[in-house]
Design an enzyme around this catalytic site. Structure first.
Site, PDB file in Angstrom:
ATOM      1  N   LYS A  10       0.835  -1.202   0.000  1.00 42.91           N
ATOM      2  CA  LYS A  10       0.000   0.000   0.000  1.00 42.91           C
ATOM      3  C   LYS A  10       0.869   1.251   0.000  1.00 42.91           C
ATOM      4  CE  LYS A  10      -4.214  -2.273   1.175  1.00 42.91           C
ATOM      5  NZ  LYS A  10      -5.201  -2.731   2.144  1.00 42.91           N
ATOM      6  N   ARG A  49      -2.478 -10.606   4.541  1.00 47.55           N
ATOM      7  CA  ARG A  49      -2.840 -10.713   3.114  1.00 47.55           C
ATOM      8  C   ARG A  49      -1.749 -10.022   2.300  1.00 47.55           C
ATOM      9  NH1 ARG A  49      -5.316  -7.506  -0.609  1.00 47.55           N
ATOM     10  NH2 ARG A  49      -6.748  -8.485  -2.071  1.00 47.55           N
TER      11      ARG A  49
HETATM   12  N1  PMM Z   1      -7.032  -4.615   0.541  1.00 48.90           N
HETATM   13  C1  PMM Z   1      -7.303  -4.690  -0.764  1.00 48.90           C
HETATM   14  C2  PMM Z   1      -8.222  -5.646  -1.251  1.00 48.90           C
HETATM   15  N2  PMM Z   1      -8.816  -6.524  -0.402  1.00 48.90           N
HETATM   16  N3  PMM Z   1      -9.111  -7.369   1.773  1.00 48.90           N
HETATM   17  C3  PMM Z   1      -8.846  -7.303   3.084  1.00 48.90           C
HETATM   18  N4  PMM Z   1      -9.435  -8.181   3.927  1.00 48.90           N
HETATM   19  N5  PMM Z   1      -7.989  -6.387   3.602  1.00 48.90           N
HETATM   20  C4  PMM Z   1      -7.354  -5.470   2.821  1.00 48.90           C
HETATM   21  O1  PMM Z   1      -6.602  -4.635   3.359  1.00 48.90           O
HETATM   22  C5  PMM Z   1      -7.620  -5.489   1.412  1.00 48.90           C
HETATM   23  C6  PMM Z   1      -8.525  -6.476   0.920  1.00 48.90           C
HETATM   24  C7  PMM Z   1      -6.653  -3.740  -1.725  1.00 48.90           C
HETATM   25  O2  PMM Z   1      -5.409  -4.218  -2.134  1.00 48.90           O
HETATM   26  P1  PMM Z   1      -5.154  -4.957  -3.554  1.00 48.90           P
HETATM   27  O3  PMM Z   1      -5.764  -4.076  -4.623  1.00 48.90           O
HETATM   28  O4  PMM Z   1      -3.678  -5.057  -3.709  1.00 48.90           O
HETATM   29  O5  PMM Z   1      -5.771  -6.309  -3.536  1.00 48.90           O
END
Ligand code: PMM
Length: 274
Positions: free
Chosen positions: A210, A248
């Protein structure tokens, strides 16, 4: 196992901030998921909607077309799959296709059918802290005290989830780093993961790549997402110290190494304490 589980990210999207388009083709997404599992991911999180500010929401059919073949193939080869969606219909179809976990970044706020659906299906449910879709998200990054306010809002989501029949043992809470949060908010939440764990549920953290991690050292122009994996791994270590259930991440090996450092050191600190 004492270390947090590693949830590897499989974004089947054309426009996610870090890896948009790389795994948009279903075969490429399945191959990527299998690679992440080989590298040591415990769970594969398959998502078909980018949450980046300004991105267009896919329609329901479009989202289903993106994720279902990938969920079926990965779950069909015996891998543990989570579906990253805000739509109850997508969650239902993904569970049918073998997903065990529903990862809902809206914590049940985007679709009123989501909590009852998960309650009926008995799936594990990740409820993330969220204040609204894409464009309006950063205008909502206003808190008296981010840790207290996020915990209070998450308690409301917990009550709604339990009222909808979700088993407390199957509920996982996520502070939602970067979602209606400034960099300072993200750091404060990472500094107080204990307050979040204190809500009494398992915790998942998604710091991976992020933007706040790209600005370390006071950089105005953030380093590119793929150059943020060492910083991500450092946050995974903090999560392990705080007893988090899962992290994650995009890059599995760097986080796994950080978690193994924590495990190796903990073996000796635990021995000294006993
Ligand atoms: N962040 C993203 C997408 N899904 N799910 C959870 N549980 N927590 C998060 O912080 C989260 C998520 C955005 O990141 P990406 O676009 O790299 O997937």
């Amino acid at each position: 196992m004492t270390r947090p589980l590693v949830m590897g990210i499989v974004n089947v999207t054309p426009d996610s901030f870090s890896d948009g388009g790389r795994w948009f083709d279903p075969d490429a997404a399945v191959a990527h998921g299998r690679d992440l599992a080989r590298q040591g991911a415990d769970i594969l999180d398959v998502g078909g909607e980018s949450t980046r500010p300004g991105s267009r929401r896919p329609g329901e059919e479009e989202e289903l077309d993106r994720v279902l073949p990938v969920v079926s193939a990965l779950a069909g080869s015996g891998l543990r799959v989570s579906i990253d969606t805000m739509r109850a219909s997508v969650a239902a179809a993904a569970i049918e296709a073998g997903a065990e976990i529903v990862n809902d970044v809206s914590g049940g706020l985007a679709d009123p059918q989501m909590l009852p659906l998960v309650g009926r299906k008995g799936a594990t449910y990740v409820a993330m802290h969220w204040r609204g879709h894409g464009d309006s998200m950063q205008q909502r990054a206003v808190y008296d005290d981010v840790v207290t306010d996020v915990c209070r809002e998450m308690n409301e989501r917990v009550e709604a989830a339990l009222a909808a029949g979700i088993d407390p043992e199957r509920l996982v809470l996520d502070p939602g780093l970067g979602f209606a949060k400034t960099a300072e908010h993200n750091w404060q939440l990472l500094a107080h993961l204990d307050a979040f764990s204190g809500l009494g549920y398992r915790v998942l953290v998604g710091a991976s790549r992020k933007t706040f991690l790209g600005r370390l050292g006071g950089r105005e122009e953030p380093v590119p997402p793929t150059a943020r994996d060492a910083a991500t791994a450092a946050t995974s270590l903090l999560c392990a110290q705080a007893g988090v259930w899962a992290v994650r991440v995009h890059d599995v090996p760097s986080t796994l190494a950080a978690l193994q450092v924590h495990e190796a050191v903990s073996a000796w600190t635990d021995e000294a304490a006993s």
